[in-house]
Design an enzyme around this catalytic site. Structure first.
Site, PDB file in Angstrom:
ATOM      1  N   HIS A   1       0.829  -1.213   0.000  1.00 44.84           N
ATOM      2  CA  HIS A   1       0.000   0.000   0.000  1.00 44.84           C
ATOM      3  C   HIS A   1       0.855   1.250   0.000  1.00 44.84           C
ATOM      4  CE1 HIS A   1       0.129   1.331   4.356  1.00 44.84           C
ATOM      5  NE2 HIS A   1       0.361   0.069   4.587  1.00 44.84           N
TER       6      HIS A   1
ATOM      7  N   ASP B   1       5.757   2.712   7.077  1.00 42.03           N
ATOM      8  CA  ASP B   1       4.407   2.192   6.782  1.00 42.03           C
ATOM      9  C   ASP B   1       3.685   3.108   5.814  1.00 42.03           C
ATOM     10  OD1 ASP B   1       1.932   0.981   6.802  1.00 42.03           O
ATOM     11  OD2 ASP B   1       1.428   1.599   8.847  1.00 42.03           O
TER      12      ASP B   1
ATOM     13  N   GLU C   1      -5.374   1.452   2.136  1.00 37.66           N
ATOM     14  CA  GLU C   1      -5.177   0.265   2.982  1.00 37.66           C
ATOM     15  C   GLU C   1      -5.482   0.605   4.424  1.00 37.66           C
ATOM     16  OE1 GLU C   1      -2.727  -2.499   5.602  1.00 37.66           O
ATOM     17  OE2 GLU C   1      -2.795  -0.324   5.497  1.00 37.66           O
ATOM     18  N   GLU C   2      -5.065   1.807   4.822  1.00 35.80           N
ATOM     19  CA  GLU C   2      -5.202   2.206   6.220  1.00 35.80           C
ATOM     20  C   GLU C   2      -6.655   2.441   6.622  1.00 35.80           C
ATOM     21  OE1 GLU C   2      -2.896   1.794   8.147  1.00 35.80           O
ATOM     22  OE2 GLU C   2      -0.944   2.289   7.286  1.00 35.80           O
TER      23      GLU C   2
ATOM     24  N   ASP D   1       4.632  -4.857   3.063  1.00 36.43           N
ATOM     25  CA  ASP D   1       4.060  -3.792   3.886  1.00 36.43           C
ATOM     26  C   ASP D   1       4.926  -3.684   5.144  1.00 36.43           C
ATOM     27  OD1 ASP D   1       2.477  -2.029   5.276  1.00 36.43           O
ATOM     28  OD2 ASP D   1       0.687  -3.288   5.316  1.00 36.43           O
TER      29      ASP D   1
ATOM     30  N   HIS E   1       2.298   4.265  12.895  1.00 35.25           N
ATOM     31  CA  HIS E   1       1.112   5.126  12.785  1.00 35.25           C
ATOM     32  C   HIS E   1       1.261   6.454  13.522  1.00 35.25           C
ATOM     33  CE1 HIS E   1      -1.914   1.865  11.336  1.00 35.25           C
ATOM     34  NE2 HIS E   1      -0.885   2.034  10.524  1.00 35.25           N
TER      35      HIS E   1
HETATM   36  N1  DPN Z   1      -0.995  -3.345   7.445  1.00 38.03           N
HETATM   37  C1  DPN Z   1      -0.033  -2.602   8.225  1.00 38.03           C
HETATM   38  C2  DPN Z   1      -0.501  -1.194   8.401  1.00 38.03           C
HETATM   39  O1  DPN Z   1      -0.579  -0.580   7.383  1.00 38.03           O
HETATM   40  O2  DPN Z   1      -0.773  -0.694   9.483  1.00 38.03           O
HETATM   41  C3  DPN Z   1       0.542  -3.275   9.391  1.00 38.03           C
HETATM   42  C4  DPN Z   1       0.930  -4.684   9.144  1.00 38.03           C
HETATM   43  C5  DPN Z   1       1.676  -5.059   8.032  1.00 38.03           C
HETATM   44  C6  DPN Z   1       0.544  -5.640  10.031  1.00 38.03           C
HETATM   45  C7  DPN Z   1       1.985  -6.391   7.787  1.00 38.03           C
HETATM   46  C8  DPN Z   1       0.877  -6.977   9.817  1.00 38.03           C
HETATM   47  C9  DPN Z   1       1.591  -7.324   8.695  1.00 38.03           C
HETATM   48 ZN    ZN Z   2      -0.360   1.163   8.714  1.00 38.19          ZN
END
Ligand code: DPN
Ligand code: ZN
Ligand code: CA
Length: 429
Positions: A116, A128, A162-163, A191, A283
């Site tokens: 993402h 992230d 994605e968030e 990610d 975050h």
């Molecule tokens: N999906 C991620 C986020 O954008 O906050 C965090 C994440 C990534 C968690 C990969 C688990 C595995």
């Molecule tokens: Zn994130």
């Protein structure tokens, strides 16, 4: 990553190099390139400045997201990719997925990689997920600069929103006609690959249909070559692979950790700080270019390149025979138990990628040490995962082992209180 010799570490402490297998082997894919991490960092600097000049973030519905999409797309267009912006609406605002296809290889045989591109509103989202976005971009640009001619079609995806709940990737998959879904042979997700206190996690959809691409092995192999231990983990539906997995497409991914705390065992094998989150700026507004471990970013980007090169250029070897022992074997507390499999009729040596399937039910898998013993007693080790049950398939470098004879799965319960059962295990030659 420059090492290209694969090492198998045996519990006896010996390290053996495994060369070309003696038995018939699939065509060797061209060696994957070593991606200069400075190029990946240059993309991260761009994403950081796009956030800075657009209110401090690159979130869905904000100008910093659109600027990020435009930056990545312009680089891909200039390199010869066929790019598409797919608009969607979420929370009353328009978002976009960016799809980029390298126009070579069989269009009916697609391998996808993605991550993402949006951040949260709190900050610039450099780990992230600027990290996965930048790693994917640099690998894509290298595919072009090396003029790769793969057998499969390579398609990259940078997902929006994605968030906000995996919105972009879900929109993409749900809008693919069935015939288009069927062409996608696998999806790998990146990610958060530069966490400042990094772990080296691999995840993969379990229960992949026989003959499907072995994504987990392809993601682990470059780390074996680099001498970096990985942990197989389960991230559930926490990132964009979920939409693909939900429609039965094999998925996998790499991850260096988010809000969870690094244990002392993990700090021992990976370095970094025990008792601290893998990403203390997860975050948060401090997820800037200072929030990146360059070594982790480097290793993971090289692993993306390895995965893309291997998945897009290798042909699938014909599956050999499979043997299974479905008999339950109890694992009493603090015991060592074994379950045998008698292999007959397989000429020569086992493959360098002998697939070991294990289904162990246990109330705490961290108690267990799981070994496969070759007929001559050579031990091939794998430690437990981070979940309760261990129901997985993994590769063992068994190219130096004679195939025929009695193989054993040996399970040692090394800690008090929790117990379990070997439910079944298998060997796929
Ligand atoms: N999906 C991620 C986020 O954008 O906050 C965090 C994440 C990534 C968690 C990969 C688990 C595995
Ligand atoms: Zn994130
Ligand atoms: Ca126990």
């Amino acid at each position: 990553m420059r090492t290209r010799v694969f090492l198998a570490v045996l519990t006896a402490g010996a390290v053996i190099a495994i060369g070309t297998p003696a038995t018939a082997a699939p065509p060797v894919p061209p060696a994957a390139p070593d991606i200069p991490v400075a190029n990946v960092q240059a993309h991260l600097n761009q994403l950081q400045s796009l956030a800075t000049s657009n209110g401090g973030n690159r979130a869905h519905g904000r100008p910093g997201y659109r600027a990020s999409i435009d930056y990545v797309r312009a680089r891909l267009d200039a390199a010869g990719y066929v790019t598409t912006l797919q608009p969607f609406t979420s929370g009353g605002a328009t978002g976009w997925n960016l799809i980029a296809e390298w126009p070579r290889g069989d269009a009916n045989d697609v391998i996808m990689a993605g991550g993402h591109l949006d951040s949260v509103t709190a900050g610039p989202g450099i780990n992230d997920n600027g990290s996965g976005s930048a790693g994917l971009l640099e690998v894509a640009l290298t595919v072009a600069s090396q003029d790769l001619t793969p057998t499969k079609r390579i398609r990259f995806g940078w997902w929006g929103a994605e968030e906000r709940g995996l919105v972009g990737s879900t929109f993409y998959v749900n809008n693919l006609p069935g015939a288009e879904r069927a062409k996608i042979k696998g999806y790998v997700n990146f990610d958060m690959i530069g966490s400042p206190n990094p772990g080296y996690f691999v995840y993969s959809s379990s229960g992949q249909p026989a003959g499907s691409i072995e994504l987990q092995h392809v993601l682990e192999a470059p780390f074996v070559a680099m001498g970096v231990p990985t942990e197989l983990t389960s991230v559930g539906g926490r990132s964009d692979h979920a939409a693909f997995a939900n429609v039965g497409i094999p998925t996998g991914g790499l991850f260096t950790g988010a809000e969870v705390t690094k244990t002392s065992a993990q700090a021992q094998k990976w370095g970094g700080t025990a008792g601290q989150a893998f990403d203390r700026c997860y975050h948060a507004s401090c997820d800037t270019t200072s929030n990146i471990d360059v070594t982790a970013l480097d290793r993971n980007t090289d692993a993306i390149a390895y995965a893309i090169w291997t998945l897009s250029t290798a042909t699938t070897p014909p599956a050999g025979p499979r043997f299974e022992n479905p008999t339950d074997v109890a694992i009493p507390d603090l015991s060592t138990v074994e379950s045998p499999i008698e292999v007959t009729g397989v000429p020569g040596n086992a493959p360098t990628t002998l697939r070991v399937g294990v289904d162990i039910r246990h109330t705490y898998i961290g108690d267990l040490v799981v070994d496969v013993l070759a007929p001559d007693g050579t031990v091939h080790n794998r430690s437990g995962g981070s979940t309760d049950n261990l129901n997985t398939t993994y590769s063992v470098n068994a190219g130096s082992e004679v195939a025929n004879g009695t193989w054993r799965l040996r399970v040692r319960d090394a800690a008090r209180a929790d117990t379990g059962t070997i439910s079944a295990w298998s060997l796929q030659f």
